[in-house]
Design an enzyme around this catalytic site. Structure first.
Site, short mmCIF file in Angstrom:
data_model
loop_
_atom_site.label_atom_id
_atom_site.label_comp_id
_atom_site.label_asym_id
_atom_site.label_seq_id
_atom_site.Cartn_x
_atom_site.Cartn_y
_atom_site.Cartn_z
N HIS A 1 0.83 -1.21 0.00
CA HIS A 1 0.00 0.00 0.00
C HIS A 1 0.86 1.26 0.00
O HIS A 1 0.61 2.21 -0.75
CB HIS A 1 -0.95 0.02 1.20
CG HIS A 1 -1.88 -1.15 1.24
ND1 HIS A 1 -2.69 -1.41 2.33
CD2 HIS A 1 -2.12 -2.15 0.36
CE1 HIS A 1 -3.40 -2.51 2.09
NE2 HIS A 1 -3.05 -2.97 0.90
N HIS B 1 -8.75 -2.54 -5.56
CA HIS B 1 -7.69 -2.78 -4.60
C HIS B 1 -6.59 -3.66 -5.21
O HIS B 1 -5.41 -3.49 -4.89
CB HIS B 1 -8.23 -3.42 -3.32
CG HIS B 1 -7.19 -3.50 -2.24
ND1 HIS B 1 -6.88 -2.44 -1.41
CD2 HIS B 1 -6.35 -4.51 -1.88
CE1 HIS B 1 -5.91 -2.80 -0.58
NE2 HIS B 1 -5.57 -4.05 -0.85
N ASP C 1 -2.64 -2.79 -5.36
CA ASP C 1 -1.55 -3.69 -4.97
C ASP C 1 -0.52 -3.86 -6.07
O ASP C 1 0.70 -3.84 -5.81
CB ASP C 1 -2.12 -5.07 -4.60
CG ASP C 1 -2.73 -5.12 -3.21
OD1 ASP C 1 -2.52 -4.17 -2.43
OD2 ASP C 1 -3.42 -6.11 -2.91
N HIS D 1 0.19 -11.07 -5.27
CA HIS D 1 1.54 -10.60 -4.97
C HIS D 1 2.62 -11.52 -5.54
O HIS D 1 3.68 -11.05 -5.96
CB HIS D 1 1.72 -10.46 -3.46
CG HIS D 1 0.80 -9.45 -2.84
ND1 HIS D 1 0.80 -8.13 -3.21
CD2 HIS D 1 -0.14 -9.58 -1.88
CE1 HIS D 1 -0.12 -7.49 -2.50
NE2 HIS D 1 -0.71 -8.34 -1.70
#
Length: 276
Positions: free
Chosen positions: A78, A233, A237, A260
């Site tokens: 973030h 979101h 990321d 991720h």
């Protein structure tokens, strides 16, 4: 010619960490040219430093973690996202614990802090990462691709088996204005049935309805800011994870079900193949 940028002054953010549940205070500080983004664990002996680059990623379970020996910092995405969009080349981040504060589960607090800090132009040329060919990372039905593009654009498709969410798609050309309005407010999302399992794994200990959007089989427990807040979101990321290339990126990034693990793998592939 674009020159490197650092902060004009120090700024502080504090609160609890999303996964650790521990109080955290971070100082975002100006840094010399060619420093890059450096995390400093001031709570550990010797104040070890960790450079925010792809080769220092050690785990991507529910967050991006970077390490240097025994020192680690996790859930950096973030903050890294806001730094990336603000085009901060050099920043020293002093941390009182292993995780930045989660605040309300998005990156708006960090974006606002960086606006408050202001910017200082430096003397050396910026390390811009220009995508000049196709890069792709696959994991069965998941993938993320980087394409040449005159700007910074992210197209993301999220596929969730839960009927409440289903397929979500968003496509944004990323700049400060778009990011502040459309991306930065998008919060972390969790499925209620997974929460106890996460906590048994030592994750989500700082999560609450104040900083996580939670859904169950009946619907959303708290109010959404966007109908497609989940995919927004995801874009937040990936912007943060792409800063692990070591520079400000220029290209079009297309992702399907990426997280991720794939994001940081792409950042590492680009970093190994693009001259900065």
């Amino acid at each position: 010619m674009c020159y490197q940028i650092t902060l004009a002054r120090e700024v502080i953010c504090e609160g609890i960490g999303l996964h650790s549940g521990k109080l955290s205070k971070i100082k975002l500080l100006p840094a010399p040219e060619d420093t890059g983004i450096i995390f400093v664990r001031t709570d550990l002996a010797g104040c070890p430093q960790i450079e925010a680059v792809a080769e220092n990623v050690t785990t991507t379970l529910r967050a991006t973690t970077i390490s240097n020996g025994q020192a680690q910092v996790f859930t950096i995405e973030h903050l890294m996202s806001a730094l990336h969009v603000c085009k901060i080349d050099n920043c020293r981040i002093e941390m009182s614990s292993e995780e930045p504060p989660v605040e309300d589960g998005c990156s708006a607090i960090f974006f606002a802090a960086l606006q408050k800090a202001g910017q200082k132009k430096q003397q050396k040329k910026r390390k811009e990462i220009v995508i000049d060919k196709v890069y792709r990372i696959d994991d069965r039905e998941k993938f993320v691709v980087a394409l040449p593009y005159d700007g910074f654009r992210v197209s993301f498709t999220s596929l969730n088996e839960h009927p409440l969410i289903g397929i979500q798609y968003a496509d944004f050309t990323i700049n400060k204005t778009t990011y502040e309005k459309e991306i930065a407010p998008a919060r972390t999302i969790a499925y209620e049935k997974e929460i106890e399992q996460l906590r048994s794994m030592g994750l989500g200990l700082g999560g609450s309805l104040e900083n996580v959007i939670v859904y169950n089989d009946k619907g959303w427990i708290n109010k959404l800011r966007f109908d497609n807040e989940l995919v927004r979101h995801k874009i937040l990321d990936i912007i943060g994870d792409l800063r692990l290339t070591g520079g400000i990126v220029k290209g079009h990034f297309i992702a399907v079900k990426s997280g991720h693990k794939l994001n940081t793998a792409l950042a590492g592939l680009i970093r190994r193949n693009v001259n900065t």
